[in-house]
Design a protein around this motif. Structure first.
Motif, mmCIF file in Angstrom:
data_model
loop_
_atom_site.group_PDB
_atom_site.id
_atom_site.type_symbol
_atom_site.label_atom_id
_atom_site.label_comp_id
_atom_site.label_asym_id
_atom_site.label_seq_id
_atom_site.Cartn_x
_atom_site.Cartn_y
_atom_site.Cartn_z
ATOM 1 N N ALA A 190 46.810 -19.860 -94.622
ATOM 2 C CA ALA A 190 46.423 -21.074 -93.909
ATOM 3 C C ALA A 190 47.435 -21.341 -92.805
ATOM 4 O O ALA A 190 48.619 -21.016 -92.933
ATOM 5 N N THR A 191 46.955 -21.947 -91.719
ATOM 6 C CA THR A 191 47.791 -22.343 -90.593
ATOM 7 C C THR A 191 47.705 -23.845 -90.410
ATOM 8 O O THR A 191 46.612 -24.423 -90.427
ATOM 9 N N LEU A 192 48.862 -24.487 -90.230
ATOM 10 C CA LEU A 192 48.926 -25.904 -89.913
ATOM 11 C C LEU A 192 49.342 -26.036 -88.453
ATOM 12 O O LEU A 192 50.440 -25.628 -88.075
ATOM 13 N N TYR A 193 48.455 -26.590 -87.628
ATOM 14 C CA TYR A 193 48.727 -26.792 -86.210
ATOM 15 C C TYR A 193 49.312 -28.192 -86.020
ATOM 16 O O TYR A 193 48.682 -29.189 -86.393
ATOM 17 N N LEU A 194 50.513 -28.254 -85.439
ATOM 18 C CA LEU A 194 51.213 -29.516 -85.261
ATOM 19 C C LEU A 194 51.507 -29.751 -83.779
ATOM 20 O O LEU A 194 51.775 -28.804 -83.031
ATOM 21 N N TYR A 195 51.492 -31.037 -83.384
ATOM 22 C CA TYR A 195 51.773 -31.425 -82.005
ATOM 23 C C TYR A 195 52.786 -32.562 -82.048
ATOM 24 O O TYR A 195 52.416 -33.742 -82.109
ATOM 25 N N GLY A 230 53.975 -9.265 -100.812
ATOM 26 C CA GLY A 230 52.841 -9.616 -99.971
ATOM 27 C C GLY A 230 52.873 -11.049 -99.484
ATOM 28 O O GLY A 230 52.138 -11.420 -98.567
ATOM 29 N N LEU A 231 53.728 -11.889 -100.068
ATOM 30 C CA LEU A 231 53.845 -13.273 -99.634
ATOM 31 C C LEU A 231 54.587 -13.358 -98.307
ATOM 32 O O LEU A 231 55.531 -12.601 -98.055
ATOM 33 N N ALA A 249 51.369 -19.677 -93.798
ATOM 34 C CA ALA A 249 51.809 -18.995 -95.010
ATOM 35 C C ALA A 249 50.607 -18.293 -95.611
ATOM 36 O O ALA A 249 49.454 -18.711 -95.420
ATOM 37 N N GLY A 250 50.870 -17.205 -96.337
ATOM 38 C CA GLY A 250 49.760 -16.478 -96.935
ATOM 39 C C GLY A 250 50.216 -15.326 -97.789
ATOM 40 O O GLY A 250 51.398 -15.191 -98.132
ATOM 41 N N PHE A 251 49.244 -14.498 -98.134
ATOM 42 C CA PHE A 251 49.474 -13.332 -98.970
ATOM 43 C C PHE A 251 48.671 -12.175 -98.402
ATOM 44 O O PHE A 251 47.451 -12.295 -98.197
ATOM 45 N N ALA A 252 49.338 -11.068 -98.098
ATOM 46 C CA ALA A 252 48.689 -9.882 -97.543
ATOM 47 C C ALA A 252 49.011 -8.680 -98.420
ATOM 48 O O ALA A 252 50.170 -8.469 -98.778
ATOM 49 N N LYS A 253 47.991 -7.887 -98.735
ATOM 50 C CA LYS A 253 48.198 -6.739 -99.618
ATOM 51 C C LYS A 253 47.195 -5.654 -99.297
ATOM 52 O O LYS A 253 46.033 -5.928 -98.974
ATOM 53 N N GLU A 254 47.652 -4.399 -99.396
ATOM 54 C CA GLU A 254 46.749 -3.270 -99.216
ATOM 55 C C GLU A 254 45.850 -3.162 -100.435
ATOM 56 O O GLU A 254 46.323 -3.014 -101.562
ATOM 57 N N VAL A 255 44.539 -3.252 -100.232
ATOM 58 C CA VAL A 255 43.585 -3.216 -101.331
ATOM 59 C C VAL A 255 42.944 -1.847 -101.485
ATOM 60 O O VAL A 255 42.313 -1.569 -102.498
ATOM 61 N N ALA A 256 43.063 -1.019 -100.480
ATOM 62 C CA ALA A 256 42.587 0.367 -100.505
ATOM 63 C C ALA A 256 43.374 1.106 -99.433
ATOM 64 O O ALA A 256 44.046 0.490 -98.603
ATOM 65 N N SER A 257 43.306 2.417 -99.467
ATOM 66 C CA SER A 257 44.059 3.200 -98.500
ATOM 67 C C SER A 257 43.667 2.826 -97.072
ATOM 68 O O SER A 257 42.507 2.958 -96.676
#
Length: 242
Positions: free
Chosen positions: A107-112, A69-70, A91-99
């Motif tokens: 988090a997102t770091l916006y750079l210029y 999920g990472l 970067a983050g973590f995504a996971k199925e928590v239910a069907s």
């Protein structure tokens, strides 16, 4: 984006004893997936506001994900300010928590690049659900105060997205609504930095290519609406995924 699996394939084993035999063994799937895309858009709109002075922009990025999920990735676009380039690292973590329901925190770091005191970090949380051909996503993102680019101000963005794939066709219908609030911005429909953005559109996919068209607008008030490219517009995009 199209997902490309990195696999070792099948290992072929051959014996030398009589009678001769061949055994096919399948290696386990690689836990890493890599996705990427390159896109040309007629106008880069971020939460309803043009980031490219209402001109065309070139965009691209990639994501590396683990089956735990990472994930981590980067995305960039040409823009019309801050030396002309935006680079996002997330970067983050995504996971199925239910069907059919997936939770995503990151988090997102916006750079210029080339500009000082302009970077912004923004944690987010999202829930995505799938019902038949429809996908529904809700998200909240928060840019905390105390950052050099924001000073003591902070910002919150909430959004909802709907995508419906038309069965047995390459067509997908999409809709979006979002709400921004910032205590550092004097615009907004009530003069307190509150802005509603929305869009409706469609995408057609052929192999790795996707052609999109959408109508985007905000309820920002003038003179900010036209000055910041937040007025209604029809946008086009052409992207390739891998």
């Amino acid at each position: 984006m199209r997902i490309t699996k990195l696999t070792l394939g099948a290992l072929m084993l051959a014996g030398t004893a009589a009678p001769a035999f061949a055994q096919e063994a399948e290696a386990p799937a690689d836990p890493i997936t890599i996705t990427g895309s390159a896109t040309v858009v007629s106008d880069y709109r971020f939460r309803g506001f043009s980031q490219s002075n209402e001109e065309a922009a070139i965009q691209g990025g990639f994501t590396v994900a683990h089956d735990s999920g990472l994930y981590i990735g980067t995305w960039g676009s040409s823009i019309g300010f801050n030396n002309g380039t935006e680079i996002d690292v997330f970067a983050g973590f995504a996971k199925e928590v239910a069907s059919g329901l997936t939770a995503d925190v990151g988090a997102t770091l916006y750079l210029y690049p080339g500009s000082t005191d302009t970077s912004v970090i923004e944690p987010y949380f999202a829930l995505t659900g799938t019902v038949g051909p429809a996908t529904i996503k809700g998200m909240v993102a928060w840019a905390p105060g105390g950052q050099d680019s924001l000073g003591d101000a902070s910002a919150v963005y909430t959004s909802a997205d709907l995508a419906v794939a038309i069965p047995e066709t390459p067509l997908k219908l999409k809709a979006h609504v979002g709400h921004s609030w910032s205590d550092s911005f004097l615009g907004g429909y009530d003069g307190n930095g509150k802005v509603l953005d929305y869009s409706v559109g469609a995408e057609v996919t052929w192999k790795v290519l996707t052609l999109g068209v959408s109508y985007v607008n905000t309820n920002e008030r003038n003179p900010f609406k036209e000055a910041f490219g937040a007025d209604g517009a029809v946008l086009f995009s052409l992207g390739a995924a891998f």
